[in-house]
Design an enzyme around this catalytic site. Structure first.
Site, mmCIF file in Angstrom:
data_model
loop_
_atom_site.group_PDB
_atom_site.id
_atom_site.type_symbol
_atom_site.label_atom_id
_atom_site.label_comp_id
_atom_site.label_asym_id
_atom_site.label_seq_id
_atom_site.Cartn_x
_atom_site.Cartn_y
_atom_site.Cartn_z
ATOM 1 N N LEU A 21 52.904 46.698 31.368
ATOM 2 C CA LEU A 21 53.220 45.426 30.667
ATOM 3 C C LEU A 21 51.905 44.835 30.013
ATOM 4 O O LEU A 21 51.075 44.454 30.874
ATOM 5 C CB LEU A 21 53.798 44.557 32.040
ATOM 6 C CG LEU A 21 54.830 45.248 32.710
ATOM 7 C CD1 LEU A 21 55.510 44.120 33.780
ATOM 8 C CD2 LEU A 21 56.204 45.603 31.800
ATOM 9 N N VAL A 142 39.762 40.814 40.637
ATOM 10 C CA VAL A 142 38.660 40.264 41.099
ATOM 11 C C VAL A 142 37.514 40.885 40.510
ATOM 12 O O VAL A 142 37.212 42.276 40.883
ATOM 13 C CB VAL A 142 38.638 40.025 42.656
ATOM 14 C CG1 VAL A 142 37.321 39.221 43.152
ATOM 15 C CG2 VAL A 142 39.839 39.398 43.214
ATOM 16 N N ASP A 211 39.533 30.053 37.116
ATOM 17 C CA ASP A 211 39.530 31.568 37.160
ATOM 18 C C ASP A 211 38.530 32.025 38.436
ATOM 19 O O ASP A 211 39.166 32.734 39.516
ATOM 20 C CB ASP A 211 38.923 32.225 36.081
ATOM 21 C CG ASP A 211 38.770 33.665 36.047
ATOM 22 O OD1 ASP A 211 39.804 34.446 35.743
ATOM 23 O OD2 ASP A 211 37.554 34.075 36.341
ATOM 24 N N LYS A 215 40.097 33.986 42.290
ATOM 25 C CA LYS A 215 39.419 35.041 42.624
ATOM 26 C C LYS A 215 38.797 34.422 44.030
ATOM 27 O O LYS A 215 39.041 35.421 45.048
ATOM 28 C CB LYS A 215 38.353 35.442 41.857
ATOM 29 C CG LYS A 215 38.673 35.766 40.446
ATOM 30 C CD LYS A 215 37.536 36.369 39.410
ATOM 31 C CE LYS A 215 38.079 36.880 38.262
ATOM 32 N NZ LYS A 215 37.040 36.530 36.943
#
Lengths: 444, 444
Positions: A21, A142, A211, A215
């Site tokens: 995807l 990550v 972001d 993580k």
């Protein structure tokens, strides 16, 4: 490498059907690895990996020639239903969540690079995987190609992780590196990162630390067997970091880095046992290994009780590195399809409370402009002492023309609460013109 | 960390019986982790881990109080037969091999830290594990606590590893570090390592590079899906490294390190595709991350086609770090006992030829004493040119009192064969008094 013999590939092992995807930078590289390593992958899995389709939003967008146009579809749902393993490299919350839940509930395993989704709603996905008895792998979510998820959730599972600390966002590291090396201000460095493709047109997710925080939440969940979501992370981006901060950092033997830190905090007189997770810019000593992490690289320290300090370093982003991590997961999930077994499920049995990061004790560097007259340093030091904040070092530089002195105070460890109260009191002092900046100091 | 809830531990999950063979430094720490983390381990495995016994050679030897004397036995065979998982931390070829084969053939999984046995006869063990459908894990055999086996054989299995390069022996790194920092000669540094417990009474396995070579063989096997044994490794220890070598390294901007290097070599005009594995002292530039690896630490670079360059760093030896790696493997093997499935089996489908390291092209640093008269440098340079070895840099220092000049020549990449022929020709030249040393230069 040529497959000279493929002992595991026997006719009875039917192909494992893989759907991808997304066909951006990462998706294209996933397709490239899948289609250029077919013999190797078949030997390693024990059955061929058959790419059954690549879902895209817009069929008309030009694609890399490695992507066979016949595989493209804009009907992701139909594609998902045809796959044994769904690789999701679209990103964002929707439609990724709906599609992955559909895949898991239909009995497909999932490999995803989607840190935002995992940090927001991971438990829903894990529960769906568990109910269906299938795998969900997410190494690529990550630190790109750096094996970090697998080491933390498998290699260190017989140990007690105390702390995870590192640079997990390559964009901001590139920006801070440019500020340090060429004295650029933040906007100029971000613009350069955008030109080079390191930063998005809208750089908010990176520069505001979202972001890195996602993580950090994922790593904290794995390390401490506790559910930690994005909302649990105390987050501060780099938008407040000035060229002057970076220059002063260098003058005091430091480098400014955006750090993600997840810590296990034992019960003590200050409070109960729990987990603290935070993302913020911090001063790192120039001789610390993290100070040497340049450009868009990532590096993460993991500290465990028996293992001691480990460091993992490599490319934290980019199409090929992220695709490498996706493929590693894909082979694991496919091997389970062929040979039976399952990867590790979510482990959240410890269910530790997530404590406010205000309780985390760190060192600070405070820069302030004071009136240049005798006794001011003593007065400021007295304010710190009254608030129980102990001074490790003071550096004073006088600008005689302006009758102003610049004090740079490095404290011993203090809580954010104690430090904030101290800074407020200092700022009100007669002799203090301005508290210019307050930055944490880490890695000492 | 306290287990607040243990959802996976249900009465129907019988304990997994664990036998530990060996109760030295590592065995004791394995017992400590097993007995002090019982609730955590049970939650992570999904069933309790029951330590059924610890096999020792001599029951009379005093033990750490963490080891329950009632668990000790000197009958390892009987103990092995009672276990679901056998942890072997004895080392050496026999009786370890016989005991582990007995365990595997009896249907027990194996976790071992035994690099010597794996490098000598791994395939026999892997075949026995495969025939019985059980696991064999060995993270602790390479680089102690640093997750390296799992990343290479699982995380990077969808990628093509090109090279593994690093410091995998802490003892020799400590010795070389002491030589560099305090100018000790080799014997004095080894003696200090022995006093501090970093080196054995008989340091041969470490200083002659056998330990590093065994680890290199294991890593090469995993990285290149090819059987590589200790005998395939081109091995040179540090016994030839002098205090003068180390001092000259510093003068030319280098550090001497004992490196383990495993490379995939594509087919080209020089020869066929294959694998080269070597262990030798080498000069590493002072600004290379490996140069900064101090004391008994280990650090390994892994370079893969898509992932790029990764680095792993941590404690390569010691009781607790090694035990951490053992426990990680133990939890994985135990989860398979409880939930089904198997870890990765041996993958050797690529079956690449192991090429002699003489074919590896590297840079070299040659130090030689020559008569101090005009034209000697030109003559020596001509000899190199005639052998097709290209010079990158020359440094000349004259000692007038002795009418001798010291030349330090750094070459561009050359094969060992070409270099050896060159050095032999240089040594015969009239103006050359002595070729003092020849060292490879890596990491540039």
């Amino acid at each position: 490498m040529t497959a000279q013999s493929t002992p595991d590939v026997t006719p009875q092992n039917a192909p494992v059907r893989v759907a991808v995807l997304g066909c951006g930078v990462v998706g294209t590289e996933v397709v490239r690895l899948l289609t250029t390593q077919t013999a190797d992958l078949a030997a390693r899995v024990g059955a061929p990996l058959e790419l059954v389709g690549v879902a895209v939003r817009n069929l008309a967008t030009p694609r890399d020639p490695v992507v066979d146009p016949a595989l493209l579809t804009d009907d992701a749902e139909v594609l998902v239903d045809r796959a044994d393993i769904v690789v999701e490299v679209v990103g964002g919350i929707e439609p990724a969540r709906t599609l992955l839940l559909r895949a898991l509930r239909g009995g497909a395993s999932v490999v995803t690079a989607n840190k935002a989704l995992l940090a927001e709603d991971g438990p829903t996905l894990y529960a769906a995987a568990d109910a269906a008895g299938v795998d969900i792998y997410f190494e690529a979510a990550v630190a790109g190609a750096i094996p970090l998820v697998r080491p933390v959730r498998e290699s260190l599972t017989g140990d007690r992780v105390r702390r995870v600390l590192g640079i997990v966002n390559g964009t901001t590291n590139f920006v801070l590196d440019r500020m340090a090396t060429d004295g650029l201000d933040l906007d100029a460095a971000v613009a350069e990162a955008q030109e080079l493709g390191y930063a998005e047109a809208d750089p908010t997710a990176d520069v505001e630390g979202y972001d890195a925080a996602a993580k950090a939440a994922i790593l904290a969940s794995l390390a401490f067997h506790t559910r930690v979501s994005l909302a649990d992370v105390d987050r501060q981006g780099i938008t407040g970091v000035t060229a002057e901060d970076v220059a002063w950092a260098a003058r005091t033997g430091h480098v400014v880095k955006l750090l993600a830190i997840a810590e296990h905090r034992p019960a003590d007189q200050d409070g109960p046992e729990g987990v603290q997770v935070r993302v913020h810019p911090a001063l790192v000593p120039q001789d610390h290994p993290l100070a040497g992490v340049r450009g868009a690289f990532n590096a993460v320290f993991v500290e465990a009780e028996a293992a001691g300090e480990l460091m993992f370093y490599g490319r934290g982003a980019g199409g090929a590195p992220t695709a490498s991590a996706v493929l590693g997961d894909l082979v694991s999930a496919a091997r389970h399809r062929v040979h039976g077994g399952r990867g590790p499920a979510e482990s959240f049995y410890a269910a530790l409370p997530v404590l406010p990061a205000r309780a985390a004790r760190t060192r600070y560097q405070i820069r302030l402009d004071v009136t240049d007259r005798p006794g001011v340093l003593a007065q400021v030091a007295t304010v710190l002492a009254e608030h129980g904040v102990s001074i490790e070092a003071v550096r004073q530089s006088v600008q005689p023309a302006e009758a102003v002195a610049r004090l740079v105070i490095t404290t011993h460890e203090a809580t954010e609460a104690a430090l904030s109260a101290t800074v407020a009191a200092i700022a009100e002092h007669d002799s203090v013109r301005e508290v210019v900046s307050v930055l944490r100091v880490e890695g000492v």
